[in-house]
Design an enzyme around this catalytic site. Structure first.
Site, PDB file in Angstrom:
ATOM      1  N   GLY A  94     -26.984 -15.117 -17.875  1.00  0.00           N
ATOM      2  CA  GLY A  94     -26.621 -16.300 -18.325  1.00  0.00           C
ATOM      3  C   GLY A  94     -25.127 -16.484 -18.621  1.00  0.00           C
ATOM      4  CB  ALA A  98     -22.382 -17.430 -21.887  1.00  0.00           C
ATOM      5  CG  ASP A 139     -28.414 -21.635 -18.063  1.00  0.00           C
ATOM      6  OD1 ASP A 139     -28.592 -22.915 -18.206  1.00  0.00           O
ATOM      7  OD2 ASP A 139     -28.143 -21.401 -17.091  1.00  0.00           O
TER       8      ASP A 139
END
Ligand code: PMV
Length: 309
Positions: A94, A98, A139
């Site tokens: 992810g 992020a 995510d």
């Protein structure tokens, strides 16, 4: 003039626990944030163009698009230097989501925009959709809120499930997954046989709802069993691989409660839910078939400010 000149924000990566692919079509999933992060530093500079220093993030489209959307939305023409550091590697943990969350959050604080979590989520989700075309936003939610969450693919609502560290083990299959192609493959399959694919998604939804309950009761054995059933449906959808199946079988033989692929499939990681006393056996069993055990634990922390000058 801005009083703050520089800010650093960090956002965690994620592991999909259950419900991948179905979540893209509005069904729920369970995802956990992990204790490894992306750190984004945003600094106001005297220059004519923005500068990027992202040594561990090879795909700069996400960070560039995040900055562009933020600047366009708030009509900002200040030049900035964006620097990222990643602990997430290229395992499909992810890092893109992020990066976007950390960047949007940093920009919001730097420019004094008092954005709610929902607003940060919405901006971040728009960035990911611009680049990927189709995505659920799970995510982004994990990166924003941290912990283990139940994510509603339709409303994007988040329900925190547990603050406990999950008895989870993750291993890399050795192959990088191409999420966009796999989402496209499922889209094609659904266009060809909507009834069949939707029936699979509905069954996955039932497992996710059941797993939510089992997690709230800390019934890990049951969660493991439900993960196994979820894996069967992912195999039916055609997104698992021989390599992932080998790692998953090894984990089960080693004594895991359950194991499945995590994410789009085609490669990246598998996860296993493992009783404490079986952890070493499962690790050995996965290593024996060539799996790379990752040093990952679930984490309660979402996006957070690190420093501000
Ligand atoms: O490949 P990953 O780890 O980014 O996971 C993709 C999960 C999907 O459900 C296939 C896509 C999505 O956006 O939810």
């Amino acid at each position: 003039m801005n009083a703050i000149k520089k800010i650093t924000v960090k956002a965690p990566g994620k592991l999909m626990v259950m419900g991948e692919h179905a979540v893209v079509y509005g069904y729920p999933c369970i995802v956990t944030a992990i204790h490894k992060h992306i750190t984004a530093e945003v600094e106001i500079i005297e220059a004519h163009i923005d500068q990027y220093e992202t040594p561990d993030v090879t795909d700069q489209r996400f960070i560039r698009s995040a900055l562009k959307l933020f600047k366009d939305t708030y009509q900002i023409d200040t030049c900035l230097k964006l620097t990222t550091k990643s602990e997430l590697g290229t395992y499909g943990l992810g890092s893109s989501a992020a990066t976007v969350v950390a960047t949007i959050k940093a920009l919001a604080v730097l420019f004094g925009k008092n954005l709610s979590d929902k607003e940060v989520f919405d901006l971040s989700y728009r960035v990911v959709l611009t680049i990927q075309g189709k995505a659920s936003g799970f995510d982004i939610a994990a990166s924003m809120y941290g912990g283990t969450i139940y994510f509603n693919g339709k409303t994007k609502e988040v329900i925190p499930l547990t603050r406990d560290t999950l008895p989870l083990l993750a291993a890399f299959s050795g192959v990088k997954a191409d999420t966009v192609s796999l989402i496209e493959m499922i889209k094609q399959k659904r266009e060809n046989y909507k009834k069949g694919v939707d029936a699979i998604f509905e069954n996955i939804e039932k497992l996710v709802i059941e797993a939510k309950r089992a997690m709230e009761e800390k019934d890990w054995k049951r969660v493991g069993m439900l993960m196994n059933y979820n894996q069967n449906y992912l195999e039916d959808l055609g997104v698992s691989t021989d390599r992932l199946n080998t790692l998953i079988s090894a984990a089960i033989k080693g004594g895991a409660w359950g194991a499945k692929l995590s994410g789009a499939g085609g490669g990246d990681c598998m996860i296993a839910l493992v009783p404490m006393e079986k952890k070493n056996d499962v690790v050995e069993a996965i290593k024996e078939v060539g799996g790379e055990i990752l040093d990952i634990a679930s984490s309660v922390n979402g996006v957070s400010r690190v420093t501000m000058f």
